[in-house]
Design a protein around this motif. Structure first.
Motif, PDB file in Angstrom:
ATOM      1  N   LEU A 149      78.425 -27.869 -30.330  1.00  0.00           N
ATOM      2  CA  LEU A 149      76.980 -27.957 -30.110  1.00  0.00           C
ATOM      3  C   LEU A 149      76.528 -26.900 -29.105  1.00  0.00           C
ATOM      4  O   LEU A 149      75.513 -26.224 -29.311  1.00  0.00           O
ATOM      5  N   MET A 150      77.269 -26.731 -28.031  1.00  0.00           N
ATOM      6  CA  MET A 150      76.941 -25.713 -27.041  1.00  0.00           C
ATOM      7  C   MET A 150      76.961 -24.319 -27.667  1.00  0.00           C
ATOM      8  O   MET A 150      76.094 -23.485 -27.397  1.00  0.00           O
ATOM      9  N   LYS A 151      77.959 -24.062 -28.497  1.00  0.00           N
ATOM     10  CA  LYS A 151      78.057 -22.765 -29.172  1.00  0.00           C
ATOM     11  C   LYS A 151      76.846 -22.548 -30.078  1.00  0.00           C
ATOM     12  O   LYS A 151      76.239 -21.464 -30.080  1.00  0.00           O
ATOM     13  N   ALA A 152      76.477 -23.575 -30.833  1.00  0.00           N
ATOM     14  CA  ALA A 152      75.341 -23.448 -31.745  1.00  0.00           C
ATOM     15  C   ALA A 152      74.038 -23.190 -30.995  1.00  0.00           C
ATOM     16  O   ALA A 152      73.213 -22.375 -31.415  1.00  0.00           O
ATOM     17  N   ILE A 153      73.855 -23.878 -29.868  1.00  0.00           N
ATOM     18  CA  ILE A 153      72.634 -23.692 -29.077  1.00  0.00           C
ATOM     19  C   ILE A 153      72.567 -22.281 -28.510  1.00  0.00           C
ATOM     20  O   ILE A 153      71.514 -21.630 -28.543  1.00  0.00           O
ATOM     21  N   SER A 154      73.694 -21.775 -27.994  1.00  0.00           N
ATOM     22  CA  SER A 154      73.697 -20.429 -27.420  1.00  0.00           C
ATOM     23  C   SER A 154      73.401 -19.383 -28.486  1.00  0.00           C
ATOM     24  O   SER A 154      72.657 -18.421 -28.247  1.00  0.00           O
ATOM     25  N   GLU A 155      73.941 -19.570 -29.701  1.00  0.00           N
ATOM     26  CA  GLU A 155      73.654 -18.648 -30.795  1.00  0.00           C
ATOM     27  C   GLU A 155      72.187 -18.708 -31.197  1.00  0.00           C
ATOM     28  O   GLU A 155      71.549 -17.678 -31.431  1.00  0.00           O
TER      29      GLU A 155
ATOM     30  N   LEU B   9      84.289 -21.935 -26.323  1.00  0.00           N
ATOM     31  CA  LEU B   9      83.248 -22.336 -27.262  1.00  0.00           C
ATOM     32  C   LEU B   9      83.508 -21.804 -28.665  1.00  0.00           C
ATOM     33  O   LEU B   9      83.141 -22.439 -29.657  1.00  0.00           O
ATOM     34  N   ALA B  10      84.135 -20.634 -28.756  1.00  0.00           N
ATOM     35  CA  ALA B  10      84.378 -20.023 -30.066  1.00  0.00           C
ATOM     36  C   ALA B  10      85.641 -20.542 -30.739  1.00  0.00           C
ATOM     37  O   ALA B  10      85.820 -20.343 -31.940  1.00  0.00           O
ATOM     38  N   ALA B  11      86.517 -21.201 -29.998  1.00  0.00           N
ATOM     39  CA  ALA B  11      87.780 -21.670 -30.573  1.00  0.00           C
ATOM     40  C   ALA B  11      87.523 -22.644 -31.720  1.00  0.00           C
ATOM     41  O   ALA B  11      86.577 -23.430 -31.694  1.00  0.00           O
ATOM     42  N   SER B  12      88.373 -22.589 -32.719  1.00  0.00           N
ATOM     43  CA  SER B  12      88.222 -23.475 -33.875  1.00  0.00           C
ATOM     44  C   SER B  12      88.505 -24.915 -33.461  1.00  0.00           C
ATOM     45  O   SER B  12      89.257 -25.165 -32.515  1.00  0.00           O
ATOM     46  N   PRO B  13      87.912 -25.877 -34.169  1.00  0.00           N
ATOM     47  CA  PRO B  13      88.203 -27.284 -33.877  1.00  0.00           C
ATOM     48  C   PRO B  13      89.699 -27.594 -33.897  1.00  0.00           C
ATOM     49  O   PRO B  13      90.184 -28.367 -33.065  1.00  0.00           O
ATOM     50  N   GLN B  14      90.410 -26.993 -34.820  1.00  0.00           N
ATOM     51  CA  GLN B  14      91.856 -27.238 -34.903  1.00  0.00           C
ATOM     52  C   GLN B  14      92.572 -26.798 -33.632  1.00  0.00           C
ATOM     53  O   GLN B  14      93.422 -27.523 -33.095  1.00  0.00           O
ATOM     54  N   ARG B  15      92.241 -25.614 -33.133  1.00  0.00           N
ATOM     55  CA  ARG B  15      92.892 -25.119 -31.916  1.00  0.00           C
ATOM     56  C   ARG B  15      92.455 -25.927 -30.693  1.00  0.00           C
ATOM     57  O   ARG B  15      93.249 -26.164 -29.791  1.00  0.00           O
ATOM     58  N   LEU B  16      91.198 -26.339 -30.662  1.00  0.00           N
ATOM     59  CA  LEU B  16      90.735 -27.158 -29.546  1.00  0.00           C
ATOM     60  C   LEU B  16      91.515 -28.468 -29.476  1.00  0.00           C
ATOM     61  O   LEU B  16      91.897 -28.926 -28.398  1.00  0.00           O
ATOM     62  N   ARG B  17      91.753 -29.063 -30.633  1.00  0.00           N
ATOM     63  CA  ARG B  17      92.458 -30.349 -30.667  1.00  0.00           C
ATOM     64  C   ARG B  17      93.905 -30.241 -30.205  1.00  0.00           C
ATOM     65  O   ARG B  17      94.544 -31.258 -29.912  1.00  0.00           O
TER      66      ARG B  17
ATOM     67  N   VAL C  89      84.713 -34.309 -27.795  1.00  0.00           N
ATOM     68  CA  VAL C  89      84.754 -33.044 -27.056  1.00  0.00           C
ATOM     69  C   VAL C  89      84.517 -31.872 -28.003  1.00  0.00           C
ATOM     70  O   VAL C  89      83.757 -30.944 -27.691  1.00  0.00           O
ATOM     71  N   VAL C  90      85.154 -31.901 -29.168  1.00  0.00           N
ATOM     72  CA  VAL C  90      84.948 -30.821 -30.143  1.00  0.00           C
ATOM     73  C   VAL C  90      83.478 -30.714 -30.512  1.00  0.00           C
ATOM     74  O   VAL C  90      82.903 -29.619 -30.531  1.00  0.00           O
ATOM     75  N   LEU C  91      82.845 -31.842 -30.779  1.00  0.00           N
ATOM     76  CA  LEU C  91      81.430 -31.833 -31.156  1.00  0.00           C
ATOM     77  C   LEU C  91      80.570 -31.267 -30.033  1.00  0.00           C
ATOM     78  O   LEU C  91      79.662 -30.459 -30.280  1.00  0.00           O
ATOM     79  N   GLU C  92      80.849 -31.655 -28.802  1.00  0.00           N
ATOM     80  CA  GLU C  92      80.052 -31.173 -27.667  1.00  0.00           C
ATOM     81  C   GLU C  92      80.185 -29.663 -27.507  1.00  0.00           C
ATOM     82  O   GLU C  92      79.200 -28.943 -27.277  1.00  0.00           O
TER      83      GLU C  92
ATOM     84  N   LEU D 115      81.108 -25.735 -14.666  1.00  0.00           N
ATOM     85  CA  LEU D 115      80.101 -25.805 -15.730  1.00  0.00           C
ATOM     86  C   LEU D 115      80.659 -26.552 -16.941  1.00  0.00           C
ATOM     87  O   LEU D 115      79.974 -27.365 -17.569  1.00  0.00           O
ATOM     88  N   LEU D 116      81.914 -26.267 -17.257  1.00  0.00           N
ATOM     89  CA  LEU D 116      82.542 -26.943 -18.380  1.00  0.00           C
ATOM     90  C   LEU D 116      82.723 -28.434 -18.096  1.00  0.00           C
ATOM     91  O   LEU D 116      82.533 -29.274 -18.986  1.00  0.00           O
ATOM     92  N   GLU D 117      83.053 -28.755 -16.867  1.00  0.00           N
ATOM     93  CA  GLU D 117      83.113 -30.170 -16.465  1.00  0.00           C
ATOM     94  C   GLU D 117      81.793 -30.877 -16.761  1.00  0.00           C
ATOM     95  O   GLU D 117      81.763 -31.953 -17.363  1.00  0.00           O
ATOM     96  N   LEU D 118      80.709 -30.271 -16.298  1.00  0.00           N
ATOM     97  CA  LEU D 118      79.382 -30.858 -16.518  1.00  0.00           C
ATOM     98  C   LEU D 118      79.108 -31.065 -18.003  1.00  0.00           C
ATOM     99  O   LEU D 118      78.581 -32.092 -18.418  1.00  0.00           O
ATOM    100  N   ALA D 119      79.458 -30.062 -18.790  1.00  0.00           N
ATOM    101  CA  ALA D 119      79.194 -30.133 -20.221  1.00  0.00           C
ATOM    102  C   ALA D 119      79.962 -31.261 -20.891  1.00  0.00           C
ATOM    103  O   ALA D 119      79.516 -31.799 -21.907  1.00  0.00           O
ATOM    104  N   LEU D 120      81.096 -31.630 -20.311  1.00  0.00           N
ATOM    105  CA  LEU D 120      81.950 -32.659 -20.915  1.00  0.00           C
ATOM    106  C   LEU D 120      81.638 -34.069 -20.418  1.00  0.00           C
ATOM    107  O   LEU D 120      82.219 -35.037 -20.911  1.00  0.00           O
ATOM    108  N   PHE D 121      80.735 -34.187 -19.459  1.00  0.00           N
ATOM    109  CA  PHE D 121      80.407 -35.520 -18.926  1.00  0.00           C
ATOM    110  C   PHE D 121      79.963 -36.476 -20.035  1.00  0.00           C
ATOM    111  O   PHE D 121      80.356 -37.637 -20.073  1.00  0.00           O
ATOM    112  N   ARG D 122      79.107 -35.972 -20.933  1.00  0.00           N
ATOM    113  CA  ARG D 122      78.562 -36.854 -21.967  1.00  0.00           C
ATOM    114  C   ARG D 122      79.635 -37.249 -22.979  1.00  0.00           C
ATOM    115  O   ARG D 122      79.665 -38.394 -23.453  1.00  0.00           O
ATOM    116  N   ALA D 123      80.527 -36.310 -23.295  1.00  0.00           N
ATOM    117  CA  ALA D 123      81.573 -36.605 -24.276  1.00  0.00           C
ATOM    118  C   ALA D 123      82.633 -37.543 -23.712  1.00  0.00           C
ATOM    119  O   ALA D 123      83.245 -38.312 -24.455  1.00  0.00           O
ATOM    120  N   LEU D 124      82.837 -37.472 -22.392  1.00  0.00           N
ATOM    121  CA  LEU D 124      83.891 -38.270 -21.750  1.00  0.00           C
ATOM    122  C   LEU D 124      83.300 -39.023 -20.561  1.00  0.00           C
ATOM    123  O   LEU D 124      83.571 -38.698 -19.402  1.00  0.00           O
TER     124      LEU D 124
END
Length: 233
Positions: free
Chosen positions: A93-99, A70-78, A87-90, A38-47
């Protein structure tokens, strides 16, 4: 014919894999895919020009679950090799939509009659945050949601809360009742002594002004605790 064969070799090695993964999701839905798929699919657009499977697996290995990714901070993701701004933006965005989806479910019904939806929303929004947040749900006389606000964000184990500020905001919104919510980044939702004292202070300030504190929920990765359920309110 040779030209067509040569053209085919220009396709990325993962091109066929992407199409197969899309087909599996289209035909069987999320239930037939592993979390990393599922995460692979979500990253197709970013990569669009990279194989996203290694990165999806690396993210899950680092953070543990999809929710924690999804909850990890941008700094930790990087900090994960291969994660850039796209990737961070994608992921954010997923986190915001789920909320947003979880919150809309709560908004459509009176809060007290949709308690499971409320808990789902609170866990989606807060359970995996890395710092404590103190959130207030403001309700009208029919217990419909007026506003949902994060009042304070603190450290990994403390959030400053000022009872008079909580009540002042409730009066500004003409709220008749509130539900207090905060998270424990440790994962254990057991209320602390400080949580109990702070909640009682808010109850004491709110009651003379006709504002009811319906509950105080503590959410964490390991579940949730209800002050009312525990007899603390």
């Amino acid at each position: 014919m040779a030209g067509l064969e040569d053209a085919g070799t220009d396709l990325p090695h993962f091109h066929g894999h992407r199409e197969r993964l899309r087909a599996r999701f289209r035909d069987g839905g999320a239930a037939v895919l592993a979390d990393y798929e599922l995460l692979e699919l979500a990253l197709f657009r970013a990569l669009p020009r990279r194989d996203t499977k290694p990165l999806a697996k690396a993210l899950l290995k680092r953070f543990g679950t999809l929710a924690e990714v999804l909850a990890a901070s941008p700094q930790r993701l990087r900090e994960v090799d291969g994660v850039g701004e796209g990737v961070v933006l994608e992921l954010k965005l997923m986190k915001a939509i789920s909320e947003r989806m979880a919150r809309e479910t709560v908004r459509k019904r009176t809060v007290l009659s949709s308690w499971s939806a409320l808990l789902d929303y609170c866990r989606t929004a807060m359970a995996y945050e890395e710092r404590e947040q103190f959130r207030i749900l403001f309700l009208d006389k029919k217990n419909a949601l007026i506003a949902d606000e994060v009042q304070q964000t603190g450290t990994v184990d403390h959030t400053p809360v000022y009872p008079r500020e909580v009540v002042r905001r409730a009066l500004e919104l003409s709220a008749s009742a509130v539900i207090l919510v905060h998270n424990h980044p440790s994962g254990d939702p057991t209320p602390s002594r400080a949580d109990i004292q702070m909640t009682q202070s808010i109850v004491d300030v709110a009651k003379p002004l006709g504002i009811v504190v319906h509950d105080h929920l503590v959410v964490g990765r390991d579940g949730h605790a209800s002050f009312r359920g525990l007899g603390l309110i």
